[in-house]
Scaffold this motif. Structure first.
Motif, short mmCIF file in Angstrom:
data_model
loop_
_atom_site.label_atom_id
_atom_site.label_comp_id
_atom_site.label_asym_id
_atom_site.label_seq_id
_atom_site.Cartn_x
_atom_site.Cartn_y
_atom_site.Cartn_z
N HIS A 15 -9.66 -39.58 1.70
CA HIS A 15 -8.34 -39.53 1.08
C HIS A 15 -7.37 -40.50 1.74
O HIS A 15 -7.63 -41.02 2.83
CB HIS A 15 -7.76 -38.11 1.09
N GLU A 62 -3.43 -37.59 -0.79
CA GLU A 62 -2.97 -36.38 -0.09
C GLU A 62 -1.48 -36.57 0.17
O GLU A 62 -1.09 -37.34 1.05
CB GLU A 62 -3.73 -36.23 1.24
N HIS A 86 -1.66 -42.23 6.49
CA HIS A 86 -2.96 -42.41 7.14
C HIS A 86 -4.07 -42.61 6.11
O HIS A 86 -3.90 -42.29 4.94
CB HIS A 86 -3.30 -41.23 8.05
N GLU A 136 -7.80 -41.10 10.14
CA GLU A 136 -8.35 -39.76 10.31
C GLU A 136 -9.84 -39.82 9.99
O GLU A 136 -10.25 -40.54 9.06
CB GLU A 136 -7.66 -38.79 9.33
CO CO Z 1 -5.41 -36.31 5.91
#
Ligand code: CO
Length: 143
Positions: A15, A62, A86, A136
């Motif tokens: 994502h 997200e 991110h 991430e």
């Molecule tokens: Co995330």
């Protein structure tokens, strides 16, 4: 290229995290304008955020809205305003990837994976070592 290196490379972009002030305001153009669909909205009390997921092909957006002034997303919004926060890559072996990053001298936010949503394990890599991008990693629960 060694096959070992291949083994620990991310399989897909899971994502793209976007920091927003208000989920309701931010969702409107993505839903009504772009035509995306919200698959889930959930609150994550430990991160002090409310999160909306919008699937796009193999990946998802997200959208992250802070629920408290001291959440990391609130601080990001104060410093940078709304925008991409991110990138999250899915990996098969999160510990192997963290180990390799550490060996390469890349600064990590999380030296060890922590619990993520739905039995997953996640870890963040500092933007300083990733060309200014907070990264991430997620290892999904093996079923
Ligand atoms: Co995330």
């Amino acid at each position: 290229m060694s096959s070992r290196k291949q083994d620990v490379a991310p399989g897909r972009l899971d994502h793209i995290g976007v920091a927003v002030r208000s989920l309701e305001d931010a969702l409107a153009p993505y839903k009504d304008g772009l035509g995306l669909i919200v698959s889930e909205i959930e609150e994550v009390p430990t991160e002090k955020v409310r999160v909306a997921f919008l699937p796009v092909g193999e990946t998802r957006l997200e959208l992250l809205e802070p629920t408290a002034d001291d959440s990391t997303i609130a601080r990001f919004l104060q410093r940078r305003g709304e925008g991409i926060h991110h990138l999250c890559f899915q990996v098969d072996d999160i510990e192997a990837v963290l180990k390799r990053l550490k060996k390469a001298g890349v600064e990590l936010v999380d030296e060890k994976p922590r619990a993520g949503a739905g039995g997953s394990r996640v870890a963040f890599i500092h933007p300083r070592g990733m060309a200014g991008v907070l990264v991430e990693l997620v290892e999904k629960e093996q079923v």
